[in-house]
Design a protein around this motif. Structure first.
Motif, mmCIF file in Angstrom:
data_model
loop_
_atom_site.group_PDB
_atom_site.id
_atom_site.type_symbol
_atom_site.label_atom_id
_atom_site.label_comp_id
_atom_site.label_asym_id
_atom_site.label_seq_id
_atom_site.Cartn_x
_atom_site.Cartn_y
_atom_site.Cartn_z
ATOM 1 N N HIS A 122 11.032 2.739 4.206
ATOM 2 C CA HIS A 122 10.193 3.872 4.238
ATOM 3 C C HIS A 122 10.059 4.492 5.771
ATOM 4 O O HIS A 122 10.280 5.681 5.933
ATOM 5 N N VAL A 123 10.277 3.731 6.688
ATOM 6 C CA VAL A 123 10.127 4.114 7.984
ATOM 7 C C VAL A 123 11.510 4.496 8.459
ATOM 8 O O VAL A 123 11.911 5.756 9.097
ATOM 9 N N LYS A 124 12.617 4.019 7.871
ATOM 10 C CA LYS A 124 14.092 4.591 8.104
ATOM 11 C C LYS A 124 14.178 6.070 7.627
ATOM 12 O O LYS A 124 14.702 6.846 8.028
ATOM 13 N N VAL A 125 13.577 5.989 6.179
ATOM 14 C CA VAL A 125 13.760 7.511 5.526
ATOM 15 C C VAL A 125 13.039 8.525 6.372
ATOM 16 O O VAL A 125 13.557 9.602 6.476
ATOM 17 N N ALA A 126 11.762 8.171 6.890
ATOM 18 C CA ALA A 126 11.024 9.193 7.592
ATOM 19 C C ALA A 126 11.864 9.381 8.843
ATOM 20 O O ALA A 126 11.811 10.801 9.624
ATOM 21 N N GLU A 127 12.394 8.376 9.678
ATOM 22 C CA GLU A 127 13.020 8.679 10.935
ATOM 23 C C GLU A 127 14.242 9.632 10.568
ATOM 24 O O GLU A 127 14.459 10.561 11.377
ATOM 25 N N LYS A 128 14.911 9.617 9.625
ATOM 26 C CA LYS A 128 15.958 10.570 9.089
ATOM 27 C C LYS A 128 15.538 11.842 9.049
ATOM 28 O O LYS A 128 16.279 12.831 9.473
ATOM 29 N N ILE A 129 14.437 12.080 8.335
ATOM 30 C CA ILE A 129 13.824 13.312 8.051
ATOM 31 C C ILE A 129 13.284 13.957 9.578
ATOM 32 O O ILE A 129 13.412 14.998 9.760
ATOM 33 N N ASP A 158 0.981 -1.170 -0.017
ATOM 34 C CA ASP A 158 -0.120 0.037 0.098
ATOM 35 C C ASP A 158 0.777 1.329 0.107
ATOM 36 O O ASP A 158 1.630 1.356 0.891
ATOM 37 N N ASN A 159 0.727 1.981 -0.989
ATOM 38 C CA ASN A 159 1.790 3.046 -1.060
ATOM 39 C C ASN A 159 1.428 4.342 -0.242
ATOM 40 O O ASN A 159 2.145 5.230 0.134
ATOM 41 N N LYS A 160 0.257 3.992 0.719
ATOM 42 C CA LYS A 160 0.096 4.925 1.758
ATOM 43 C C LYS A 160 1.278 4.847 3.006
ATOM 44 O O LYS A 160 0.905 5.453 3.952
ATOM 45 N N SER A 161 1.811 3.547 2.750
ATOM 46 C CA SER A 161 2.812 3.393 3.774
ATOM 47 C C SER A 161 4.207 4.060 3.505
ATOM 48 O O SER A 161 5.348 3.912 3.959
ATOM 49 N N ALA A 162 4.287 4.890 2.290
ATOM 50 C CA ALA A 162 5.388 5.443 1.908
ATOM 51 C C ALA A 162 5.932 6.528 2.971
ATOM 52 O O ALA A 162 4.915 7.084 3.603
ATOM 53 N N TRP A 163 7.004 6.934 2.710
ATOM 54 C CA TRP A 163 7.642 7.968 3.726
ATOM 55 C C TRP A 163 6.852 9.221 3.915
ATOM 56 O O TRP A 163 6.691 9.680 4.871
ATOM 57 N N PRO A 164 6.497 9.722 2.609
ATOM 58 C CA PRO A 164 5.439 11.127 2.999
ATOM 59 C C PRO A 164 4.389 10.826 3.841
ATOM 60 O O PRO A 164 3.894 11.941 4.432
ATOM 61 N N ASN A 165 3.638 9.966 3.699
ATOM 62 C CA ASN A 165 2.761 9.570 4.567
ATOM 63 C C ASN A 165 2.884 9.550 5.749
ATOM 64 O O ASN A 165 2.289 9.967 6.596
ATOM 65 N N LEU A 166 3.884 8.660 6.094
ATOM 66 C CA LEU A 166 4.387 8.846 7.380
ATOM 67 C C LEU A 166 4.680 9.942 8.198
ATOM 68 O O LEU A 166 4.341 10.246 9.346
ATOM 69 N N LEU A 167 5.482 10.762 7.207
ATOM 70 C CA LEU A 167 5.793 12.325 7.978
ATOM 71 C C LEU A 167 4.604 12.931 7.904
ATOM 72 O O LEU A 167 4.370 13.736 9.067
ATOM 73 N N ALA A 168 3.637 13.155 7.094
ATOM 74 C CA ALA A 168 2.316 13.776 7.192
ATOM 75 C C ALA A 168 1.371 13.316 8.342
ATOM 76 O O ALA A 168 0.902 14.130 9.108
ATOM 77 N N ASN A 169 1.392 11.927 8.539
ATOM 78 C CA ASN A 169 0.692 11.479 9.704
ATOM 79 C C ASN A 169 1.250 11.829 11.211
ATOM 80 O O ASN A 169 0.610 12.213 12.076
ATOM 81 N N LYS A 170 2.662 12.058 11.181
ATOM 82 C CA LYS A 170 3.215 12.264 12.441
ATOM 83 C C LYS A 170 2.959 13.657 12.780
ATOM 84 O O LYS A 170 2.796 14.081 14.047
ATOM 85 N N PHE A 171 3.041 14.559 11.613
ATOM 86 C CA PHE A 171 2.762 15.913 12.187
ATOM 87 C C PHE A 171 1.563 16.460 11.826
ATOM 88 O O PHE A 171 1.263 17.762 11.909
#
Length: 214
Positions: free
Chosen positions: A196-203, A18-31
């Motif tokens: 994708h989790v790792k990329v989001a964590e770096k950001i 599910d591409n909603k698990s991509a790092w942009p979505n993880l970032l948007a959801n967090k903030f």
């Protein structure tokens, strides 16, 4: 807060269940951002610049995940499409019979030094555009563009000196590739959920020093 993300398949979420698990979505959801993800598999850097300029009234924060320096956008009467040396397997070639000839010509006669300099120009021009329009932004690399010898060449120092590393995650020697070397990949080489989790964590970590981005 409206977040625009632009990039290639690594920002789109290619090969994820599910591409909603991509790092942009993880970032948007967090903030709690409202996300506009215009990433596209095979996307070139000129396409990313075009979208950031065209969409300037539709976002507050932009994250640009630059692709391989040799990817560029071209157009014919059938629309925009991206090419890069050796990219004969990309699906857009089927839309027009002459596109394969263009891809073959570009693969044979392109100049890497020129294309690398265009990549640097895109970075400088886009960061200046975003800053002049009061847009918050981050940049990062999907591929290891820093591994190209031209990055440190004296003849590119004029552009390298203009890049604002304050807003560039991993500059000058890291990219998504370094952050995800050891994670599971799909059959076509894209990192999957853990990557994708790792990329989001770096950001996230980078943004801790830039509270105004949040």
């Amino acid at each position: 807060m409206r977040l625009l993300t632009v990039g290639d398949s690594f920002t789109y979420g290619e090969e994820l269940a599910d591409n909603k698990s991509a790092w942009p979505n993880l970032l948007a959801n967090k903030f709690g951002y409202e996300l506009i993800n215009l990433a596209k598999p095979g996307s070139g850097n000129t396409r990313m610049v075009r979208h950031c300029v065209e969409q300037v009234d539709n976002y507050d924060v932009a994250i640009i995940a630059w692709s391989h320096f040799a990817r560029i956008e071209v157009a014919d009467e059938n629309g925009f499409y991206d090419i890069w040396p050796g990219s004969g397997t990309l699906p857009h070639k089927a839309h027009s019979p002459w596109r394969q000839a263009i891809i073959d010509y570009f693969t044979k006669y392109h100049n890497d030094d020129y294309l690398y300099r265009q990549y640097l120009l895109n970075i400088v021009l886009l960061q200046n555009f975003l800053e002049s329009n009061g847009k918050r932004y981050l940049m990062l690399d999907a591929f290891g563009n820093h591994q190209a010898n031209e990055r440190v060449a004296v003849n590119n120092k004029d552009l390298l000196d203009q890049i604002n590393s304050t807003y560039y995650v991993g500059w000058p020697d890291q990219s998504m590739m370094e952050w995800t070397y050891e994670v599971e990949q799909g059959p076509n080489g894209h990192f999957l959920e853990q990557g994708h989790v790792k990329v989001a964590e770096k950001i996230y970590a980078f943004m801790d020093d830039l509270p105004w981005l949040r």
